[in-house]
Design a protein around this motif. Structure first.
Motif, short mmCIF file in Angstrom:
data_model
loop_
_atom_site.label_atom_id
_atom_site.label_comp_id
_atom_site.label_asym_id
_atom_site.label_seq_id
_atom_site.Cartn_x
_atom_site.Cartn_y
_atom_site.Cartn_z
N UNK A 180 43.86 33.31 27.96
CA UNK A 180 43.25 32.42 28.95
C UNK A 180 43.10 33.12 30.29
N UNK A 181 44.10 33.90 30.66
CA UNK A 181 44.03 34.65 31.93
C UNK A 181 42.87 35.64 31.90
N UNK A 182 42.74 36.38 30.79
CA UNK A 182 41.67 37.37 30.68
C UNK A 182 40.30 36.69 30.69
N UNK A 183 40.16 35.60 29.93
CA UNK A 183 38.89 34.88 29.89
C UNK A 183 38.54 34.31 31.27
N UNK A 184 39.54 33.81 31.97
CA UNK A 184 39.35 33.28 33.33
C UNK A 184 38.82 34.39 34.25
N UNK A 185 39.40 35.57 34.16
CA UNK A 185 38.97 36.69 35.01
C UNK A 185 37.55 37.13 34.68
N UNK A 186 37.22 37.17 33.39
CA UNK A 186 35.87 37.59 32.99
C UNK A 186 34.83 36.62 33.52
N UNK A 187 35.08 35.32 33.35
CA UNK A 187 34.13 34.31 33.84
C UNK A 187 34.02 34.37 35.37
N UNK A 188 35.16 34.54 36.04
CA UNK A 188 35.15 34.61 37.50
C UNK A 188 34.35 35.82 37.99
#
Length: 274
Positions: free
Chosen positions: A200-208
């Motif tokens: 979730x952290x990695x996906x959050x960073x990619x989207x951001x």
């Protein structure tokens, strides 16, 4: 990420993968109270709650050390800086509670009993029995609805009463847990939890990154969801940005409100389609 974890870990946790998906969704959108509510709603074993909570404490603790140390510098290296917006101090407009502790507790307890009674009554009216999932959903809806009642906003002691009852639940869950099961299934549960948390952290960073969201907003919203409101202030201090505190707290409260609904939904989807 809960769906991905379910697909990866289904063969290793054939009896619990749907329950785990829902419980991890709840805890990483809201908090531990959501995970315990979803455990009851989906009919998961008490030992499963203990195992997931242990994995969450250990893996979440590791990531929290990163958040409170070098995370702001790392995030600000990859993401844009936040434009500081100075707003008028509204502290004077925030009226403190006029209710004394005992009325605080009595009102909160009275509303909780009323909400539970109405939820149970609606279950019996439409189903003829109490369905745990529907019962939790109705309680959540009534709790959110209560937040719009003016007197409810003045119940500064209600959260402490809720924390006390949650500790009682955790004690009872611990006494009923099967330690051998927790130790025997710890590795796949740790992997499942790691997929959801760090994924979730990695996906959050990619989207951001693609939506050009600033580093401070990404950090504080991530903390609000993964850890809840109590940790927002701590991380805001490390970021040296107190202006973002109110938004982070709001996100944390919103996560607690919707965590039950989304967690139960994810458990049902995984159970029926995976």
């Amino acid at each position: 990420m809960s769906f991905l974890g379910a697909m990866v870990m289904k063969s290793q946790l054939p009896e619990n993968y749907a329950h785990i998906s829902g419980m991890l969704t709840g805890v990483y959108i809201g908090g531990t109270p959501n995970m315990s509510s979803i455990q009851i709603a989906v009919g998961a074993d008490g030992s499963l709650f203990g195992a997931l909570n242990l994995a969450d404490v250990i893996l979440g603790g590791i990531y929290l050390v990163f958040l409170t140390s070098i995370a702001p510098k790392v995030f600000r290296y990859f993401l844009p800086e936040r434009k500081q917006v100075f707003v008028e101090n509204t502290a004077k407009s925030q009226q403190s509670s006029t209710l004394k502790p005992i009325p605080n507790y009595l009102y909160a307890t009275g509303f909780a009993i009323a909400a539970a009674g109405i939820s149970a009554g609606l279950n019996f009216l439409f189903l003829g029995t109490i369905n745990d999932a529907l019962f939790i959903i109705l309680l959540t809806v009534f709790g959110v609805a209560a937040s719009f009642i003016p007197i409810t906003r003045k119940l500064t002691k209600a959260s402490k009463l809720g924390d006390f009852l949650l500790l009682m639940f955790c004690l009872a869950a611990g006494m009923l847990s099967d330690v051998s099961m927790i130790l025997g299934s710890s590795e796949p549960i740790f992997i499942f939890t790691g997929i959801v948390l760090f994924g979730s952290v990695i996906l959050h960073l990619i989207l951001a990154y693609f939506f050009k969201i600033d580093a401070d907003t990404v950090l504080i919203t991530g903390v609000a969801c993964l850890y809840g409101p109590p940790f927002v202030g701590q991380v805001a201090s490390v970021m040296n940005n107190r202006a973002i505190l109110v938004g982070g707290m709001a996100m944390g409260v919103a996560g607690l409100a919707v965590g039950n609904l989304l967690g139960i939904a994810v458990a049902e989807i995984v159970s029926n389609f995976f």
